[in-house]
Design an enzyme around this catalytic site. Structure first.
Site, PDB file in Angstrom:
ATOM      1  N   GLN A  78      -2.995  34.885  24.783  1.00 47.76           N
ATOM      2  CA  GLN A  78      -3.044  36.014  23.837  1.00 47.76           C
ATOM      3  C   GLN A  78      -2.070  37.117  24.228  1.00 47.76           C
ATOM      4  O   GLN A  78      -1.532  37.814  23.365  1.00 47.76           O
ATOM      5  CB  GLN A  78      -4.465  36.540  23.710  1.00 47.76           C
ATOM      6  CG  GLN A  78      -5.392  35.513  23.072  1.00 47.76           C
ATOM      7  CD  GLN A  78      -4.794  34.831  21.830  1.00 47.76           C
ATOM      8  OE1 GLN A  78      -4.436  35.466  20.842  1.00 47.76           O
ATOM      9  NE2 GLN A  78      -4.622  33.509  21.897  1.00 47.76           N
TER      10      GLN A  78
ATOM     11  N   HIS B  81       1.297  37.006  22.422  1.00 45.05           N
ATOM     12  CA  HIS B  81       1.432  37.316  20.990  1.00 45.05           C
ATOM     13  C   HIS B  81       2.355  38.502  20.742  1.00 45.05           C
ATOM     14  O   HIS B  81       3.113  38.549  19.788  1.00 45.05           O
ATOM     15  CB  HIS B  81       0.071  37.613  20.363  1.00 45.05           C
ATOM     16  CG  HIS B  81      -0.572  36.414  19.764  1.00 45.05           C
ATOM     17  ND1 HIS B  81      -0.010  35.719  18.726  1.00 45.05           N
ATOM     18  CD2 HIS B  81      -1.721  35.774  20.062  1.00 45.05           C
ATOM     19  CE1 HIS B  81      -0.797  34.705  18.410  1.00 45.05           C
ATOM     20  NE2 HIS B  81      -1.835  34.711  19.197  1.00 45.05           N
TER      21      HIS B  81
ATOM     22  N   GLU C 137     -11.787  40.851  19.694  1.00 43.16           N
ATOM     23  CA  GLU C 137     -11.457  39.900  18.604  1.00 43.16           C
ATOM     24  C   GLU C 137     -11.908  38.515  19.027  1.00 43.16           C
ATOM     25  O   GLU C 137     -12.523  37.755  18.285  1.00 43.16           O
ATOM     26  CB  GLU C 137      -9.949  39.925  18.371  1.00 43.16           C
ATOM     27  CG  GLU C 137      -9.475  38.936  17.335  1.00 43.16           C
ATOM     28  CD  GLU C 137      -7.963  38.733  17.358  1.00 43.16           C
ATOM     29  OE1 GLU C 137      -7.287  39.168  18.314  1.00 43.16           O
ATOM     30  OE2 GLU C 137      -7.477  38.116  16.407  1.00 43.16           O
ATOM     31  N   HIS C 138     -11.568  38.134  20.292  1.00 41.99           N
ATOM     32  CA  HIS C 138     -11.990  36.840  20.836  1.00 41.99           C
ATOM     33  C   HIS C 138     -12.744  37.099  22.134  1.00 41.99           C
ATOM     34  O   HIS C 138     -12.302  37.906  22.953  1.00 41.99           O
ATOM     35  CB  HIS C 138     -10.779  35.964  21.175  1.00 41.99           C
ATOM     36  CG  HIS C 138      -9.829  35.773  20.032  1.00 41.99           C
ATOM     37  ND1 HIS C 138      -8.726  36.569  19.830  1.00 41.99           N
ATOM     38  CD2 HIS C 138      -9.837  34.896  18.997  1.00 41.99           C
ATOM     39  CE1 HIS C 138      -8.076  36.167  18.746  1.00 41.99           C
ATOM     40  NE2 HIS C 138      -8.723  35.162  18.222  1.00 41.99           N
TER      41      HIS C 138
ATOM     42  N   ASP D 132      -7.495  29.080  17.424  1.00 45.36           N
ATOM     43  CA  ASP D 132      -6.253  29.575  16.825  1.00 45.36           C
ATOM     44  C   ASP D 132      -5.621  28.540  15.914  1.00 45.36           C
ATOM     45  O   ASP D 132      -4.987  28.888  14.921  1.00 45.36           O
ATOM     46  CB  ASP D 132      -5.235  29.934  17.928  1.00 45.36           C
ATOM     47  CG  ASP D 132      -5.525  31.279  18.557  1.00 45.36           C
ATOM     48  OD1 ASP D 132      -4.848  31.626  19.534  1.00 45.36           O
ATOM     49  OD2 ASP D 132      -6.431  31.976  18.069  1.00 45.36           O
TER      50      ASP D 132
ATOM     51  N   HIS E 282     -34.302  55.768 -18.519  1.00 45.55           N
ATOM     52  CA  HIS E 282     -34.555  54.528 -17.772  1.00 45.55           C
ATOM     53  C   HIS E 282     -35.960  54.014 -18.094  1.00 45.55           C
ATOM     54  O   HIS E 282     -36.184  52.838 -18.330  1.00 45.55           O
ATOM     55  CB  HIS E 282     -34.465  54.783 -16.259  1.00 45.55           C
ATOM     56  CG  HIS E 282     -33.092  54.859 -15.716  1.00 45.55           C
ATOM     57  ND1 HIS E 282     -32.192  55.834 -16.067  1.00 45.55           N
ATOM     58  CD2 HIS E 282     -32.436  54.066 -14.835  1.00 45.55           C
ATOM     59  CE1 HIS E 282     -31.064  55.659 -15.431  1.00 45.55           C
ATOM     60  NE2 HIS E 282     -31.164  54.601 -14.666  1.00 45.55           N
TER      61      HIS E 282
HETATM   62  N1  LIG Z   1      -5.851  39.496  14.472  1.00 45.30           N
HETATM   63  C1  LIG Z   1      -5.430  38.301  14.075  1.00 45.30           C
HETATM   64  O1  LIG Z   1      -6.147  37.520  13.482  1.00 45.30           O
HETATM   65  C2  LIG Z   1      -3.996  37.920  14.348  1.00 45.30           C
HETATM   66  C3  LIG Z   1      -3.549  36.612  14.071  1.00 45.30           C
HETATM   67  C4  LIG Z   1      -2.222  36.292  14.331  1.00 45.30           C
HETATM   68  C5  LIG Z   1      -1.368  37.258  14.822  1.00 45.30           C
HETATM   69  N2  LIG Z   1      -1.862  38.495  15.051  1.00 45.30           N
HETATM   70  C6  LIG Z   1      -0.986  39.588  15.483  1.00 45.30           C
HETATM   71  O2  LIG Z   1       0.014  39.725  14.442  1.00 45.30           O
HETATM   72  C7  LIG Z   1       1.139  40.342  15.018  1.00 45.30           C
HETATM   73  C8  LIG Z   1       2.395  39.666  14.523  1.00 45.30           C
HETATM   74  O3  LIG Z   1       3.402  40.636  14.738  1.00 45.30           O
HETATM   75  P1  LIG Z   1       4.963  40.325  14.514  1.00 45.30           P
HETATM   76  O4  LIG Z   1       5.689  41.592  14.784  1.00 45.30           O
HETATM   77  O5  LIG Z   1       5.301  39.102  15.257  1.00 45.30           O
HETATM   78  O6  LIG Z   1       5.140  39.916  13.007  1.00 45.30           O
HETATM   79  P2  LIG Z   1       4.813  40.664  11.645  1.00 45.30           P
HETATM   80  O7  LIG Z   1       5.212  39.730  10.576  1.00 45.30           O
HETATM   81  O8  LIG Z   1       3.421  41.208  11.656  1.00 45.30           O
HETATM   82  O9  LIG Z   1       5.771  41.950  11.606  1.00 45.30           O
HETATM   83  C9  LIG Z   1       7.162  41.769  11.575  1.00 45.30           C
HETATM   84  C10 LIG Z   1       7.721  42.711  10.513  1.00 45.30           C
HETATM   85  O10 LIG Z   1       7.501  44.044  10.892  1.00 45.30           O
HETATM   86  C11 LIG Z   1       8.533  44.840  10.366  1.00 45.30           C
HETATM   87  N3  LIG Z   1       8.987  45.758  11.411  1.00 45.30           N
HETATM   88  C12 LIG Z   1       9.431  45.408  12.628  1.00 45.30           C
HETATM   89  N4  LIG Z   1       9.773  46.522  13.310  1.00 45.30           N
HETATM   90  C13 LIG Z   1       9.550  47.592  12.493  1.00 45.30           C
HETATM   91  C14 LIG Z   1       9.695  49.002  12.609  1.00 45.30           C
HETATM   92  N5  LIG Z   1      10.151  49.543  13.707  1.00 45.30           N
HETATM   93  N6  LIG Z   1       9.350  49.772  11.561  1.00 45.30           N
HETATM   94  C15 LIG Z   1       8.864  49.221  10.425  1.00 45.30           C
HETATM   95  N7  LIG Z   1       8.702  47.896  10.245  1.00 45.30           N
HETATM   96  C16 LIG Z   1       9.034  47.095  11.277  1.00 45.30           C
HETATM   97  C17 LIG Z   1       9.679  43.928   9.960  1.00 45.30           C
HETATM   98  O11 LIG Z   1       9.833  43.985   8.547  1.00 45.30           O
HETATM   99  C18 LIG Z   1       9.214  42.560  10.379  1.00 45.30           C
HETATM  100  O12 LIG Z   1       9.507  41.604   9.395  1.00 45.30           O
HETATM  101  C19 LIG Z   1       0.993  40.267  16.537  1.00 45.30           C
HETATM  102  O13 LIG Z   1       0.682  41.560  17.005  1.00 45.30           O
HETATM  103  C20 LIG Z   1      -0.211  39.313  16.724  1.00 45.30           C
HETATM  104  O14 LIG Z   1      -0.920  39.681  17.875  1.00 45.30           O
HETATM  105  C21 LIG Z   1      -3.131  38.864  14.830  1.00 45.30           C
HETATM  106  N1  LIG Z   2      -4.711  34.356  18.327  1.00 43.97           N
HETATM  107  C1  LIG Z   2      -4.254  34.792  17.015  1.00 43.97           C
HETATM  108  C2  LIG Z   2      -5.272  35.733  16.477  1.00 43.97           C
HETATM  109  O1  LIG Z   2      -5.274  36.919  17.189  1.00 43.97           O
HETATM  110  C3  LIG Z   2      -4.072  33.629  16.044  1.00 43.97           C
HETATM  111  C4  LIG Z   2      -2.960  32.724  16.376  1.00 43.97           C
HETATM  112  C5  LIG Z   2      -2.109  32.110  15.497  1.00 43.97           C
HETATM  113  N2  LIG Z   2      -1.234  31.337  16.192  1.00 43.97           N
HETATM  114  C6  LIG Z   2      -1.547  31.464  17.459  1.00 43.97           C
HETATM  115  N3  LIG Z   2      -2.615  32.328  17.594  1.00 43.97           N
HETATM  116 ZN   LIG Z   3      -3.327  33.210  19.353  1.00 44.92          ZN
END
Ligand SMILES: NC(=O)c1ccc[n+]([C@@H]2O[C@H](COP(=O)([O-])OP(=O)(O)OC[C@H]3O[C@@H](n4cnc5c(N)ncnc54)[C@H](O)[C@@H]3O)[C@@H](O)[C@H]2O)c1
Ligand SMILES: N[C@H](CO)Cc1c[nH]c[nH+]1
Ligand SMILES: [Zn+2]
Length: 431
Positions: free
Chosen positions: A256, A259, A323-324, A357, A416
């Site tokens: 995690q 991520h 979350e997990h 996941d 009513h």
């Molecule tokens: N809670 C859940 O169920 C779950 C599941 C999977 C992933 N996640 C989380 O999702 C997130 C994925 O994040 P990511 O960044 O890889 O992808 P993302 O798609 O969420 O965000 C990327 C986008 O953010 C925008 N961006 C980037 N920098 C920016 C800035 N400075 N200002 C404004 N916009 C900006 C861009 O348009 C980019 O395409 C991770 O934090 C991961 O931990 C959570």
């Molecule tokens: N752990 C993420 C949720 O926080 C989900 C995910 C997608 N791919 C890998 N992991």
């Molecule tokens: Zn994950």
């Protein structure tokens, strides 16, 4: 390295449970300005922000059928089989959530029941910035199609070549989702909120994302949209005891941490020996990770905490509301009743979070940032409205009428009351 704590007093728990989120004020202001631009300038604004935040110049926002066909040929057969198996497990688990219609006679002659109706227009956001999460297409697309959502729109950021990862397109096609747009971040959420020349407005937005996406989803609520949950940066909390396997726990924490730099992992244990062994293992495994730099920063936002007992660890976990939650402990099954706040729980040494996941069947779109105190993870119910129905017979209104009249009168709502009295009088006249 994770920050180490020993027997922190409860007065310190609040600060230990704070997530490494950016200054929300700046985030909200920035996201609001993106929303205003997209609302006023539609596709033009989407192309502007995609160039600004993703360094990509887009002509077409919509993924073409040719791109979907190309994607089909780019995904290795072995990965296609893995995605198909995962989809079967996810479909099986979410199908099991279908609710049978139960007609309840609450008073003789008074029949009540509920029926599900799919939310017609939904948007699914698939994160793609640092990792193209095609698994999230399964997690959101499968329950949406089981529920019967009519119009499903996917938004996901383009890569540096202006393309969406082929596995995302293959997986969407596998589920039958055709409406896919190459837009990410808060601008994608704005497009789904207002609609643009090419991206349709939706009624509910689903999907995890980074802090910009999560802040945008929460802003969308101000425009009469619904969102699934505040699914922000990933987090995992592991409770370990003497029976834990340090290399497994370290692997789960790193899974995690990788991520994102804003992910957070927490290790709780009643054994200083185990904590030390897990930290040694983290250092060993970290070096082999392609996303080592990301994981290292996430680990700096994370902590390992020595507590007096497993019961105290559970108390801390419920307070943190992860979350997990991984119970890497002996007899984890007997601890589940004590868990009050968690998005998804993994028991024992052979239930890695990666299973949930990707492929065990449970949904990985889960509440983060403490929201597992008051939100469930995404499920089949997230994609429907539950409408109540009642059918009251003449016998039923006679049996319940006096009760309703008394309550209406006590609330001084005489119309009513009259809506019942008028029916009772007509029944008296019939006799
Ligand atoms: N809670 C859940 O169920 C779950 C599941 C999977 C992933 N996640 C989380 O999702 C997130 C994925 O994040 P990511 O960044 O890889 O992808 P993302 O798609 O969420 O965000 C990327 C986008 O953010 C925008 N961006 C980037 N920098 C920016 C800035 N400075 N200002 C404004 N916009 C900006 C861009 O348009 C980019 O395409 C991770 O934090 C991961 O931990 C959570
Ligand atoms: N752990 C993420 C949720 O926080 C989900 C995910 C997608 N791919 C890998 N992991
Ligand atoms: Zn994950």
């Amino acid at each position: 390295m994770m920050k180490q704590y020993k027997y922190p007093p409860i007065s310190e728990w609040k600060s230990l449970c704070e997530r490494p989120l950016q200054n929300q004020e700046n985030l909200s202001e920035q996201v609001k300005s993106v929303f205003d631009e997209v609302k006023n300038n539609g596709d033009k604004a989407l192309k502007f922000f995609t160039e600004k935040f993703d360094n990509v110049i887009l002509n077409d926002l919509k993924v073409s059928e040719i791109e979907v066909d190309e994607a089909n040929n780019l995904v290795p057969d072995e990965l296609k089989s893995a995605i198909k198996l995962a989809s079967e497990n996810i479909r099986k688990f979410h199908n099991s959530q279908e609710e049978e219609k139960k007609i309840i006679e609450t008073t003789e002659g008074v029949f009540c029941w509920r029926e599900n109706r799919a939310i017609e227009n939904i948007g699914i956001y698939i994160p793609g910035g640092t990792a193209p999460l095609f698994s999230t297409v399964l997690m959101l697309g499968i329950p949406a199609t089981i529920a019967g959502c009519k119009n499903i729109t996917i938004c996901s950021p383009p890569d540096k070549n202006g393309k969406i990862n082929p596995a995302i397109l293959f997986t969407a096609n596998l589920i039958g989702i055709k409406n896919i747009f190459k837009v990410g971040g808060s601008q994608a959420i704005a497009a789904l909120t207002f609609g643009t020349e090419t991206i349709p407005k939706v009624d509910k937005i689903f999907g995890p994302g980074n802090q910009y996406v999560t802040a945008a989803k929460q802003l969308a609520l101000n425009y009469n949209l619904a969102i699934d949950i505040p699914a922000g940066p990933s987090e995992v909390l592991v409770i370990a005891d003497e029976m834990s396997i340090p290399s497994f726990v370290a692997a789960d924490l790193l899974s995690q941490a990788e991520h994102g730099t804003d992910s957070q992992v927490i290790l709780l244990s009643n054994s200083e020996r185990i904590i030390n062994e897990i930290n040694i293992e983290i250092n060993k495994q970290l070096n082999d990770l392609p996303r080592k730099e990301i994981a290292e920063i996430a680990l700096q936002n994370s902590q390992s905490i020595l507590l007096s007992s497993i019961d105290e660890a559970i108390e801390f976990s419920n307070y943190y509301a992860p979350e997990h939650l991984i119970l890497a402990t002996e007899n984890a099954e007997i601890l589940t009743d004590k868990i009050t706040n968690a998005g998804s729980v993994f028991l024992g040494n052979y239930s890695p979070e990666s299973a949930g996941d990707y492929a065990s069947g449970t949904n990985h779109t889960l509440p983060t940032n403490g929201f597992s105190k008051n939100y469930s993870g995404v499920s089949l119910d997230s994609f429907v409205k539950k409408i109540t129905f009642q059918n009251i017979t003449k016998t039923g209104i006679k049996n319940l009428g006096k009760t309703i009249e008394l309550m209406a009168e006590a609330e001084e709502l005489m119309a009513h009351k009259n809506a019942v009295s008028i029916r009772l009088k007509s029944l008296d006249n019939d006799n």
